[in-house]
Design a protein around this motif. Structure first.
Motif, PDB file in Angstrom:
ATOM      1  N   ALA A 294      67.722  22.345 -28.192  1.00 27.89           N
ATOM      2  CA  ALA A 294      66.578  23.251 -28.063  1.00 27.89           C
ATOM      3  C   ALA A 294      66.349  23.605 -26.593  1.00 27.89           C
ATOM      4  O   ALA A 294      66.844  22.925 -25.687  1.00 27.89           O
ATOM      5  N   PRO A 295      65.594  24.683 -26.326  1.00 28.63           N
ATOM      6  CA  PRO A 295      65.362  25.105 -24.931  1.00 28.63           C
ATOM      7  C   PRO A 295      64.769  24.016 -24.035  1.00 28.63           C
ATOM      8  O   PRO A 295      65.150  23.909 -22.870  1.00 28.63           O
ATOM      9  N   LEU A 296      63.848  23.196 -24.568  1.00 26.56           N
ATOM     10  CA  LEU A 296      63.198  22.189 -23.727  1.00 26.56           C
ATOM     11  C   LEU A 296      64.170  21.139 -23.189  1.00 26.56           C
ATOM     12  O   LEU A 296      64.256  20.940 -21.973  1.00 26.56           O
ATOM     13  N   PRO A 297      64.910  20.412 -24.046  1.00 25.87           N
ATOM     14  CA  PRO A 297      65.855  19.430 -23.490  1.00 25.87           C
ATOM     15  C   PRO A 297      66.939  20.060 -22.633  1.00 25.87           C
ATOM     16  O   PRO A 297      67.354  19.470 -21.625  1.00 25.87           O
ATOM     17  N   LEU A 298      67.405  21.264 -22.993  1.00 28.28           N
ATOM     18  CA  LEU A 298      68.410  21.944 -22.181  1.00 28.28           C
ATOM     19  C   LEU A 298      67.849  22.302 -20.806  1.00 28.28           C
ATOM     20  O   LEU A 298      68.533  22.162 -19.787  1.00 28.28           O
ATOM     21  N   ALA A 299      66.602  22.775 -20.775  1.00 26.90           N
ATOM     22  CA  ALA A 299      65.974  23.150 -19.503  1.00 26.90           C
ATOM     23  C   ALA A 299      65.801  21.940 -18.592  1.00 26.90           C
ATOM     24  O   ALA A 299      66.053  22.010 -17.385  1.00 26.90           O
ATOM     25  N   VAL A 300      65.363  20.823 -19.178  1.00 27.57           N
ATOM     26  CA  VAL A 300      65.167  19.600 -18.388  1.00 27.57           C
ATOM     27  C   VAL A 300      66.501  19.086 -17.861  1.00 27.57           C
ATOM     28  O   VAL A 300      66.645  18.775 -16.663  1.00 27.57           O
ATOM     29  N   ALA A 301      67.503  18.990 -18.742  1.00 26.77           N
ATOM     30  CA  ALA A 301      68.814  18.477 -18.337  1.00 26.77           C
ATOM     31  C   ALA A 301      69.458  19.373 -17.290  1.00 26.77           C
ATOM     32  O   ALA A 301      70.015  18.886 -16.292  1.00 26.77           O
ATOM     33  N   ALA A 302      69.386  20.688 -17.483  1.00 30.03           N
ATOM     34  CA  ALA A 302      69.970  21.619 -16.514  1.00 30.03           C
ATOM     35  C   ALA A 302      69.254  21.535 -15.168  1.00 30.03           C
ATOM     36  O   ALA A 302      69.884  21.608 -14.106  1.00 30.03           O
ATOM     37  N   GLY A 303      67.931  21.379 -15.213  1.00 27.54           N
ATOM     38  CA  GLY A 303      67.174  21.238 -13.976  1.00 27.54           C
ATOM     39  C   GLY A 303      67.610  20.020 -13.186  1.00 27.54           C
ATOM     40  O   GLY A 303      67.769  20.078 -11.958  1.00 27.54           O
ATOM     41  N   LEU A 304      67.815  18.904 -13.884  1.00 24.04           N
ATOM     42  CA  LEU A 304      68.233  17.670 -13.214  1.00 24.04           C
ATOM     43  C   LEU A 304      69.674  17.743 -12.718  1.00 24.04           C
ATOM     44  O   LEU A 304      69.959  17.418 -11.561  1.00 24.04           O
ATOM     45  N   VAL A 305      70.580  18.163 -13.588  1.00 23.83           N
ATOM     46  CA  VAL A 305      72.011  18.127 -13.254  1.00 23.83           C
ATOM     47  C   VAL A 305      72.390  19.239 -12.281  1.00 23.83           C
ATOM     48  O   VAL A 305      73.077  19.004 -11.287  1.00 23.83           O
ATOM     49  N   VAL A 306      71.947  20.456 -12.558  1.00 23.26           N
ATOM     50  CA  VAL A 306      72.333  21.606 -11.731  1.00 23.26           C
ATOM     51  C   VAL A 306      71.334  21.837 -10.604  1.00 23.26           C
ATOM     52  O   VAL A 306      71.714  21.986  -9.432  1.00 23.26           O
ATOM     53  N   GLY A 307      70.042  21.866 -10.954  1.00 23.16           N
ATOM     54  CA  GLY A 307      69.018  22.210  -9.975  1.00 23.16           C
ATOM     55  C   GLY A 307      68.948  21.265  -8.794  1.00 23.16           C
ATOM     56  O   GLY A 307      68.846  21.702  -7.637  1.00 23.16           O
ATOM     57  N   LYS A 308      68.999  19.973  -9.066  1.00 21.56           N
ATOM     58  CA  LYS A 308      68.882  18.997  -7.986  1.00 21.56           C
ATOM     59  C   LYS A 308      70.025  19.125  -6.982  1.00 21.56           C
ATOM     60  O   LYS A 308      69.812  19.186  -5.773  1.00 21.56           O
ATOM     61  N   GLN A 309      71.249  19.145  -7.495  1.00 15.00           N
ATOM     62  CA  GLN A 309      72.384  19.174  -6.565  1.00 15.00           C
ATOM     63  C   GLN A 309      72.462  20.494  -5.810  1.00 15.00           C
ATOM     64  O   GLN A 309      72.757  20.520  -4.611  1.00 15.00           O
ATOM     65  N   VAL A 310      72.171  21.609  -6.486  1.00 17.21           N
ATOM     66  CA  VAL A 310      72.209  22.911  -5.816  1.00 17.21           C
ATOM     67  C   VAL A 310      71.130  22.986  -4.739  1.00 17.21           C
ATOM     68  O   VAL A 310      71.383  23.387  -3.587  1.00 17.21           O
ATOM     69  N   GLY A 311      69.903  22.592  -5.095  1.00 16.48           N
ATOM     70  CA  GLY A 311      68.800  22.668  -4.144  1.00 16.48           C
ATOM     71  C   GLY A 311      69.014  21.792  -2.931  1.00 16.48           C
ATOM     72  O   GLY A 311      68.851  22.230  -1.779  1.00 16.48           O
ATOM     73  N   ILE A 312      69.388  20.529  -3.152  1.00 19.33           N
ATOM     74  CA  ILE A 312      69.513  19.576  -2.043  1.00 19.33           C
ATOM     75  C   ILE A 312      70.759  19.839  -1.206  1.00 19.33           C
ATOM     76  O   ILE A 312      70.685  19.915   0.025  1.00 19.33           O
ATOM     77  N   PHE A 313      71.915  20.010  -1.850  1.00 17.13           N
ATOM     78  CA  PHE A 313      73.155  20.205  -1.091  1.00 17.13           C
ATOM     79  C   PHE A 313      73.116  21.511  -0.298  1.00 17.13           C
ATOM     80  O   PHE A 313      73.490  21.539   0.883  1.00 17.13           O
ATOM     81  N   THR A 314      72.647  22.592  -0.927  1.00 16.60           N
ATOM     82  CA  THR A 314      72.576  23.878  -0.221  1.00 16.60           C
ATOM     83  C   THR A 314      71.656  23.799   0.975  1.00 16.60           C
ATOM     84  O   THR A 314      71.959  24.341   2.053  1.00 16.60           O
ATOM     85  N   THR A 315      70.540  23.109   0.823  1.00 15.96           N
ATOM     86  CA  THR A 315      69.590  22.958   1.931  1.00 15.96           C
ATOM     87  C   THR A 315      70.223  22.208   3.094  1.00 15.96           C
ATOM     88  O   THR A 315      70.077  22.613   4.261  1.00 15.96           O
ATOM     89  N   ILE A 316      70.905  21.108   2.809  1.00 20.70           N
ATOM     90  CA  ILE A 316      71.558  20.337   3.878  1.00 20.70           C
ATOM     91  C   ILE A 316      72.616  21.190   4.574  1.00 20.70           C
ATOM     92  O   ILE A 316      72.704  21.215   5.809  1.00 20.70           O
ATOM     93  N   PHE A 317      73.414  21.899   3.784  1.00 21.93           N
ATOM     94  CA  PHE A 317      74.504  22.708   4.339  1.00 21.93           C
ATOM     95  C   PHE A 317      73.964  23.815   5.244  1.00 21.93           C
ATOM     96  O   PHE A 317      74.421  23.989   6.373  1.00 21.93           O
ATOM     97  N   VAL A 318      72.980  24.556   4.747  1.00 21.57           N
ATOM     98  CA  VAL A 318      72.409  25.659   5.531  1.00 21.57           C
ATOM     99  C   VAL A 318      71.709  25.129   6.778  1.00 21.57           C
ATOM    100  O   VAL A 318      71.866  25.683   7.880  1.00 21.57           O
ATOM    101  N   ALA A 319      70.927  24.038   6.621  1.00 21.32           N
ATOM    102  CA  ALA A 319      70.220  23.462   7.773  1.00 21.32           C
ATOM    103  C   ALA A 319      71.187  23.019   8.851  1.00 21.32           C
ATOM    104  O   ALA A 319      70.919  23.177  10.059  1.00 21.32           O
ATOM    105  N   ALA A 320      72.329  22.459   8.446  1.00 19.15           N
ATOM    106  CA  ALA A 320      73.340  22.020   9.416  1.00 19.15           C
ATOM    107  C   ALA A 320      73.998  23.213  10.098  1.00 19.15           C
ATOM    108  O   ALA A 320      74.217  23.208  11.319  1.00 19.15           O
ATOM    109  N   LYS A 321      74.316  24.243   9.326  1.00 19.80           N
ATOM    110  CA  LYS A 321      75.030  25.402   9.875  1.00 19.80           C
ATOM    111  C   LYS A 321      74.175  26.190  10.859  1.00 19.80           C
ATOM    112  O   LYS A 321      74.693  26.748  11.837  1.00 19.80           O
ATOM    113  N   ILE A 322      72.872  26.274  10.621  1.00 19.94           N
ATOM    114  CA  ILE A 322      72.014  27.036  11.540  1.00 19.94           C
ATOM    115  C   ILE A 322      71.433  26.159  12.639  1.00 19.94           C
ATOM    116  O   ILE A 322      70.688  26.635  13.494  1.00 19.94           O
TER     117      ILE A 322
END
Length: 404
Positions: A294-322
């Motif tokens: 269902a949308p709810l468990p998929l949204a939660v799982a996607a947020g944890l698995v995809v959202g966390k790594q994208v948000g944190i890794f991209t932030t570190i990478f961009v912060a380092a590059k600039i």
């Protein structure tokens, strides 16, 4: 070699009580979650549900009429009290004490909350009833994530361990603010005023340098009772009470550190596992594949698995590059990515927010739990495998360049 170990030991000394052997608390949570799922999907399902959700024959506080309420509103206030103590210590004299130290963890933690929330809204936002769960995938479980790192032994750079710890601490601050602002309803003004008066008393005790533990505990219990009846979630009392505990030292001892070191093992090895066992069990028999996907468990799982790594890794990478902030020293980008994935383990705080997001909607709470457990397990396995494949023994690190 001995000289190299001393700084590491001193860095982790304040949190040694919370993470004994690093892996132990996280492994315990894994076992507790598995036990809860087994109990909820076995012949013991009726007893499991009755134990935590059955009405108590007698309770000293009418509002807390089930064991589940006592755990979530009572025991978890102690967990949040320990979180508050840890946050205050880190801000005053720890890894969040200077703007330079706070910069990257704060930025990464904020991105690690906003991106998962955005992914959740993108998937589940079409249903207004589900919108309240936006914060469920925004939290990182410190013990669980540090436990997975602990399984890797000393293969992971100390800078990455420290980074994960500080990100999780800032994440906890954000989660507490979210609970206070977005999951508070039916405010009762007189109880709010009473709470503020009691909080003022605790602040005055701090100013007067009261150095005994018992007065703070007794007044904190009064504060908890007032907040419990105010409409603000009772666990917030734990955080604000912790912030009034003095950090100043008397005879070389800090009351705050003494309380933290005394309560942290109880929180990590008793309170959180009890909470996990009471809240992680989901009876899958009435849900089926339709509910799991269902949308709810998929949204939660996607947020944890995809959202966390994208948000944190991209932030570190961009912060380092600039040049805004330096990445964890001595860690490769692959290792930083692995730790970013581990931040998608959202067990304790996510379960807690899930209960607050959908009060009286058992099916939605259960669907949220499925997403939390699935997302946390996937993040744990992915993060472990990537770090296992990319990390080397510390003796082999001398020739490795920094990621920038």
């Amino acid at each position: 070699m001995a000289n190299n170990r001393l700084p590491l030991r001193s860095v982790f000394a304040p949190v040694r009580a919370l993470f004994v052997g690093d892996a132990s608390a996280g492994v315990l949570l894994i076992l507790v979650a598995a036990a809860a799922m087994l109990a909820a999907n076995s012949d013991l399902a009726g007893e499991y549900n009755a134990l935590f959700n059955g009405k108590l024959a007698w309770t000293p506080i009418e509002k807390l009429n089930t064991l589940h309420y006592w755990i979530n509103d009572g025991l978890m206030a102690i967990f949040f009290f320990v979180v508050g103590l840890e946050v205050k210590r880190e801000i005053i004299c720890g890894q969040l004490a200077t703007p330079e130290q706070r910069r990257l963890p704060m930025l990464a933690a904020v991105a690690g909350m906003l991106v998962p929330a955005g992914i959740y809204i993108f998937i589940a936002g079409g249903d207004p009833q589900l919108t309240r769960g936006w914060a469920i995938p925004a939290a990182t479980d410190i013990a669980f994530a540090m436990g997975v790192l602990g399984l890797l032994g000393n293969r992971v750079p100390a800078s990455l361990r420290l980074f994960l710890l500080t990100v999780a601490i800032v994440d906890d601050i954000g989660a507490v603010m979210v609970i206070a602002v977005f999951y508070t309803a039916n405010i009762k003004l007189m109880w709010v005023v009473a709470s503020l008066v009691v909080l003022g008393v605790m602040m005055l005790m701090n100013r007067l340098h009261v150095s005994r533990i018992l007065p703070y505990i007794l007044v904190a219990l009064v504060l908890w009772f007032c907040v419990l009846n105010s409409g603000v979630h009772a666990t917030i009392a734990g955080v604000v009470a912790a912030l009034t505990i003095p950090m100043h030292r008397k005879d070389g001892n800090s009351l705050l550190e003494k309380l933290e070191h005394g309560l942290a093992p109880w929180s990590a090895y008793a309170i959180v596992p009890i909470f996990g066992f009471a809240n992680a069990g989901v009876n899958l028999s009435g849900i089926g594949m339709e509910g799991i996907l269902a949308p709810l468990p998929l949204a939660v799982a996607a947020g944890l698995v995809v959202g966390k790594q994208v948000g944190i890794f991209t932030t570190i990478f961009v912060a380092a590059k600039i040049g805004f902030a330096k990445p964890p020293k001595g860690a490769s980008w692959a290792e930083i990515w692995g730790v970013s994935i581990l931040c998608g383990i959202g067990f304790t705080m996510s379960l807690f927010i899930g209960e607050l997001a959908f009060p009286n909607y058992r099916m939605l709470i259960d669907e949220a739990k499925i997403g939390i457990l699935a997302g946390s397990v996937i993040s744990a396995v992915m993060g472990y495998v990537i770090l296992r494949m990319t990390t080397t023994h510390p003796n082999d690190r001398s020739a490795e360049p920094d990621p920038v």
